[in-house]
Design a protein around this motif. Structure first.
Motif, PDB file in Angstrom:
ATOM      1  N   PHE A 300       0.827  -1.201   0.000  1.00 19.06           N
ATOM      2  CA  PHE A 300       0.000   0.000   0.000  1.00 19.06           C
ATOM      3  C   PHE A 300       0.866   1.258   0.000  1.00 19.06           C
ATOM      4  O   PHE A 300       1.766   1.408   0.825  1.00 19.06           O
ATOM      5  N   ALA A 301       0.599   2.151  -0.935  1.00 21.94           N
ATOM      6  CA  ALA A 301       1.265   3.463  -1.026  1.00 21.94           C
ATOM      7  C   ALA A 301       2.770   3.344  -0.856  1.00 21.94           C
ATOM      8  O   ALA A 301       3.362   3.992   0.022  1.00 21.94           O
ATOM      9  N   PRO A 302       3.432   2.579  -1.711  1.00 22.31           N
ATOM     10  CA  PRO A 302       4.863   2.322  -1.502  1.00 22.31           C
ATOM     11  C   PRO A 302       5.767   3.535  -1.678  1.00 22.31           C
ATOM     12  O   PRO A 302       6.894   3.543  -1.174  1.00 22.31           O
ATOM     13  N   LYS A 303       5.297   4.569  -2.389  1.00 23.17           N
ATOM     14  CA  LYS A 303       6.141   5.730  -2.677  1.00 23.17           C
ATOM     15  C   LYS A 303       5.857   6.928  -1.775  1.00 23.17           C
ATOM     16  O   LYS A 303       6.497   7.973  -1.910  1.00 23.17           O
ATOM     17  N   ALA A 304       4.889   6.790  -0.886  1.00 22.63           N
ATOM     18  CA  ALA A 304       4.351   7.973  -0.203  1.00 22.63           C
ATOM     19  C   ALA A 304       4.857   8.144   1.224  1.00 22.63           C
ATOM     20  O   ALA A 304       5.017   7.173   1.965  1.00 22.63           O
ATOM     21  N   ARG A 305       5.079   9.419   1.585  1.00 27.80           N
ATOM     22  CA  ARG A 305       5.110   9.793   2.984  1.00 27.80           C
ATOM     23  C   ARG A 305       3.654  10.038   3.384  1.00 27.80           C
ATOM     24  O   ARG A 305       2.875  10.626   2.618  1.00 27.80           O
ATOM     25  N   ILE A 306       3.280   9.599   4.571  1.00 25.67           N
ATOM     26  CA  ILE A 306       1.872   9.647   4.974  1.00 25.67           C
ATOM     27  C   ILE A 306       1.689  10.583   6.160  1.00 25.67           C
ATOM     28  O   ILE A 306       2.371  10.466   7.185  1.00 25.67           O
ATOM     29  N   ILE A 307       0.754  11.511   5.990  1.00 27.26           N
ATOM     30  CA  ILE A 307       0.290  12.394   7.070  1.00 27.26           C
ATOM     31  C   ILE A 307      -1.082  11.887   7.486  1.00 27.26           C
ATOM     32  O   ILE A 307      -1.910  11.558   6.632  1.00 27.26           O
ATOM     33  N   HIS A 308      -1.351  11.832   8.769  1.00 28.19           N
ATOM     34  CA  HIS A 308      -2.640  11.308   9.223  1.00 28.19           C
ATOM     35  C   HIS A 308      -3.189  12.157  10.360  1.00 28.19           C
ATOM     36  O   HIS A 308      -2.556  12.296  11.406  1.00 28.19           O
ATOM     37  N   ILE A 309      -4.385  12.721  10.130  1.00 26.90           N
ATOM     38  CA  ILE A 309      -5.113  13.457  11.169  1.00 26.90           C
ATOM     39  C   ILE A 309      -6.271  12.608  11.659  1.00 26.90           C
ATOM     40  O   ILE A 309      -7.075  12.121  10.844  1.00 26.90           O
ATOM     41  N   ASP A 310      -6.378  12.432  12.961  1.00 24.85           N
ATOM     42  CA  ASP A 310      -7.535  11.735  13.525  1.00 24.85           C
ATOM     43  C   ASP A 310      -7.689  12.119  14.984  1.00 24.85           C
ATOM     44  O   ASP A 310      -6.696  12.283  15.695  1.00 24.85           O
ATOM     45  N   SER A 314      -5.696   6.080  18.868  1.00 26.79           N
ATOM     46  CA  SER A 314      -5.506   4.656  18.626  1.00 26.79           C
ATOM     47  C   SER A 314      -5.643   4.290  17.150  1.00 26.79           C
ATOM     48  O   SER A 314      -5.233   3.200  16.732  1.00 26.79           O
ATOM     49  N   SER A 315      -6.213   5.183  16.351  1.00 25.98           N
ATOM     50  CA  SER A 315      -6.364   4.911  14.917  1.00 25.98           C
ATOM     51  C   SER A 315      -5.114   5.241  14.118  1.00 25.98           C
ATOM     52  O   SER A 315      -4.956   4.778  12.982  1.00 25.98           O
ATOM     53  N   ILE A 316      -4.227   6.051  14.706  1.00 27.35           N
ATOM     54  CA  ILE A 316      -3.043   6.488  13.978  1.00 27.35           C
ATOM     55  C   ILE A 316      -1.943   5.434  14.072  1.00 27.35           C
ATOM     56  O   ILE A 316      -1.592   4.980  15.162  1.00 27.35           O
ATOM     57  N   SER A 317      -1.446   5.030  12.904  1.00 32.20           N
ATOM     58  CA  SER A 317      -0.436   3.960  12.769  1.00 32.20           C
ATOM     59  C   SER A 317      -0.960   2.612  13.236  1.00 32.20           C
ATOM     60  O   SER A 317      -0.169   1.697  13.507  1.00 32.20           O
ATOM     61  N   LYS A 318      -2.276   2.462  13.323  1.00 28.57           N
ATOM     62  CA  LYS A 318      -2.854   1.171  13.717  1.00 28.57           C
ATOM     63  C   LYS A 318      -2.732   0.162  12.588  1.00 28.57           C
ATOM     64  O   LYS A 318      -2.363  -0.997  12.805  1.00 28.57           O
ATOM     65  N   ASN A 319      -3.075   0.579  11.371  1.00 28.00           N
ATOM     66  CA  ASN A 319      -3.013  -0.315  10.220  1.00 28.00           C
ATOM     67  C   ASN A 319      -1.876   0.039   9.268  1.00 28.00           C
ATOM     68  O   ASN A 319      -1.257  -0.841   8.683  1.00 28.00           O
ATOM     69  N   VAL A 320      -1.627   1.330   9.098  1.00 28.65           N
ATOM     70  CA  VAL A 320      -0.565   1.814   8.220  1.00 28.65           C
ATOM     71  C   VAL A 320       0.332   2.742   9.030  1.00 28.65           C
ATOM     72  O   VAL A 320      -0.159   3.690   9.656  1.00 28.65           O
ATOM     73  N   VAL A 322       2.486   5.772   9.818  1.00 19.94           N
ATOM     74  CA  VAL A 322       2.468   7.103   9.220  1.00 19.94           C
ATOM     75  C   VAL A 322       3.729   7.870   9.598  1.00 19.94           C
ATOM     76  O   VAL A 322       4.389   7.579  10.603  1.00 19.94           O
ATOM     77  N   ASP A 323       4.051   8.867   8.775  1.00 21.12           N
ATOM     78  CA  ASP A 323       5.255   9.676   8.991  1.00 21.12           C
ATOM     79  C   ASP A 323       4.990  10.911   9.837  1.00 21.12           C
ATOM     80  O   ASP A 323       5.845  11.339  10.607  1.00 21.12           O
ATOM     81  N   VAL A 324       3.793  11.505   9.659  1.00 24.06           N
ATOM     82  CA  VAL A 324       3.440  12.697  10.435  1.00 24.06           C
ATOM     83  C   VAL A 324       2.085  12.458  11.097  1.00 24.06           C
ATOM     84  O   VAL A 324       1.039  12.635  10.474  1.00 24.06           O
ATOM     85  N   PRO A 325       2.069  12.023  12.361  1.00 27.72           N
ATOM     86  CA  PRO A 325       0.799  11.808  13.068  1.00 27.72           C
ATOM     87  C   PRO A 325       0.283  13.106  13.677  1.00 27.72           C
ATOM     88  O   PRO A 325       1.056  13.861  14.272  1.00 27.72           O
ATOM     89  N   ILE A 326      -1.012  13.370  13.511  1.00 24.45           N
ATOM     90  CA  ILE A 326      -1.622  14.566  14.102  1.00 24.45           C
ATOM     91  C   ILE A 326      -2.894  14.127  14.829  1.00 24.45           C
ATOM     92  O   ILE A 326      -3.880  13.737  14.192  1.00 24.45           O
TER      93      ILE A 326
END
Length: 572
Positions: A300-310, A314-320, A322-326
């Motif tokens: 999944f998304a092999p080329k991407a840096r991932i930003i995640h807002i939630d 507990s949902s952040i970095s649970k399944n994927v 992420v590089d920038v958790p918010i």
């Protein structure tokens, strides 16, 4: 002034602004029902307690307010569990009041006793057993607060019969004090700044939005940030409507939104799935990165840096990972980002993004969503497109679960939040029709349509009586292929065409069934009958069941086979 528990119940609901309760009486809650006529809160008598939970859910999703249902103990309580789990998976604010046997009998296997707190603990945000009438107002206050704040969800309040009958002085708490519950609303400015820096440097960014945008009422902020950084947008099933599929041109005519890619995932569009896989930055907002979106997680998304807002840490970095958790409310985080980009706009962003959008447009042109409507058989996609065309998209759409749900996600162009109500996380067959009743109660003057399959609609078909008896004019469009459509398609593709258990021949005559309940029944057998049936249904201010006999073996495409990357789509 002293009040009995049943009186306190209604006083608390009035303090919370509750206008409607969906319920079914029984011995454990008869004191509440005895008190009910004295209060200006409408009660909708359902025909099954699962229907009550789904109606409260639909009311909540459509309105943004807390949905409420009331049932008795034992089987009344257990019949709500599927609806509670549905709301939990999709973060729906709901309070479920269940009756319970008198406190001295708890644990004695009394008549209609069940440990509903234990049963629902894994699928509620919180559960309460009220053992003392002095705690009742505090517990109800906390239940509504928990249901609607942070990541919303269902709360169960179990009310023993003797507590309902007992008396105490009524005092409603002005505020809630829960030391262990402090949801983070304001996003950390340092993490938001990190996200800003990553997005500024992106060459091929993608915004991936989910139900959190709708819950936080931040669709306008999403549209603004997408425009500022000129990033294409894709959504999860739960996010559909949070970003407009179409926009108005200079002459006021609707045209496709050039930033919109459609839904992503197992039945997502070709361009959305390919964009996820080629993006250098994925900006996830209010999403869970669940398995129906990611496909094979290692690819999944092999080329991407991932930003995640939630809002739910507990949902952040649970399944994927992420590089920038918010952690924070989507609206707050997006507003901070908007201020940063407005303060220092991206220079020449359209030129920078041109190669990215050229690639996306090539994907769109090469592999559009398509079907062929002949002259003999009704294609289910055609019915959905006609519903969109005749309503102009101005309707609340609910769905059951199955092929019709995915076709709706693909072919109905959602422009507004809270216009699609569907069971995403749990995938609950039987959800759509009672949810439509709940949505219609929230918006009596709007057109509410349940798009259903012939299998799913039969799960809670008894609620036709609820709709008829309460003059709730919901419309149901049944895409009738005499199969359990998704199981049949999976059996065709992945199980050697072994169609065990997926044939639904022997289903009732839905037109006659509607008439038996006192509703209106209509049927279309040919493509040219689709539009007249829809037009007639939409102008009738009564519950209408429309039976569309559609092509039996039509499949939902694209489809990502289980265990495959989302780039490995079967296209036909």
């Amino acid at each position: 002034m002293k009040m009995r528990g049943a009186q306190i119940f209604f006083e608390c609901l009035k303090k919370e602004g509750v206008e409607v309760i969906f319920g079914f009486p029984g011995g454990a809650v008869l004191d509440i029902y005895h008190e009910m006529p004295k209060h200006n809160i409408r009660h909708i008598l359902v025909r099954h307690e699962q229907g009550a939970a789904h109606m409260a859910d639909g009311y909540a999703r459509a309105s943004g307010r807390v949905g409420v249902c009331l049932v008795t103990s034992g089987p009344g309580a257990t019949n709500t569990v599927t609806g509670v789990a549905t709301a939990y998976m999709d973060s729906v604010p709901m309070v479920v009041f269940t009756g319970q046997v008198p406190t001295p009998l708890i644990g004695d296997d009394a008549f209609q006793e069940v440990d509903i707190i234990g049963i629902t603990r894994p699928c509620t945000k919180h559960s309460y057993l009220v053992r003392n009438v002095n705690d009742m107002s505090r517990v109800i206050r906390e239940a509504f607060y928990l249901a609607r704040t942070g990541r919303p969800g269902p709360v169960v309040v179990d009310l023993p019969k003797d507590v309902i009958q007992a008396s105490t002085d009524f005092k409603y708490p002005k505020k809630v004090d829960l030391p262990g519950y402090r949801p983070t609303v304001e996003a950390h400015s340092g993490q938001v700044k990190r996200a800003y820096e990553v997005l500024r440097k992106a060459k091929s960014p993608l915004i991936f939005a989910g139900g959190g945008i709708i819950i936080s009422d931040s669709s306008q902020e999403l549209v603004r940030i997408a425009d500022l950084i000129q990033a294409p947008v894709t959504c999860s099933l739960m996010g559909l409507g949070c970003f407009p599929a179409g926009i108005a041109d200079a002459g006021g005519r609707r045209r496709p939104n050039p930033l919109w890619l459609g839904m992503v995932g197992m039945h997502g569009t070709y361009q959305a799935n390919m964009a996820i896989s080629q993006a250098d930055v994925i900006f996830g907002v209010g999403v869970r990165f669940d398995d129906r979106v990611t496909g094979k997680i290692s690819e999944f998304a092999p080329k991407a840096r991932i930003i995640h807002i939630d809002v739910d840490p507990s949902s952040i970095s649970k399944n994927v990972v992420v590089d920038v958790p918010i952690v924070g409310d989507c609206k707050n985080a997006l507003q901070q980002l908007i201020r940063l980009f407005e303060g220092e706009p991206l220079e020449g962003v359209s030129d920078v993004r041109r190669p990215w959008f050229d690639q996306i447009n090539a994907w769109k042109k090469g592999h559009p969503l398509t079907y062929v409507q002949g002259s003999e058989l009704i294609k289910p996609q055609y019915v959905i497109e006609k519903i969109w065309e005749l309503t102009g998209g101005d309707a609340i759409i609910t769905t059951e679960v199955g092929q019709h749900q995915m076709w709706t996600a693909q072919f109905f162009e959602f422009d507004r939040p809270r216009s699609l109500l569907t069971s995403g996380g749990l995938g609950t067959m039987g959800y759509g029709f009672p949810a439509a009743i709940g949505a219609q109660m929230a918006f009596p003057d709007r057109l509410v349509i349940d798009i259903a399959g012939d299998g799913s609609i039969q799960m809670n078909i008894q609620e036709l009586c609820t709709a008829v008896c309460n003059d709730i004019p919901v419309k149901v469009a049944i895409l009738n292929n005499l199969y359990l459509g998704l199981p049949r398609q999976w059996q065709e593709l992945f199980y050697e065409k072994n169609y065990t258990g997926s044939c639904m021949e022997g289903s009732p005559d839905f037109v006659k069934l509607a008439e038996a309940y006192g509703a209106i029944g209509l049927r279309a057998n040919k493509p040219e009958e689709v539009e007249p049936v829809l037009r007639e249904a939409f102008k009738i201010r009564k519950p209408v069941l429309m039976d569309f006999l559609v092509s039996r073996e039509e499949g939902v495409y694209p489809i990502v086979p289980p265990g495959k990357s989302i780039t490995e789509m079967l296209l036909a």
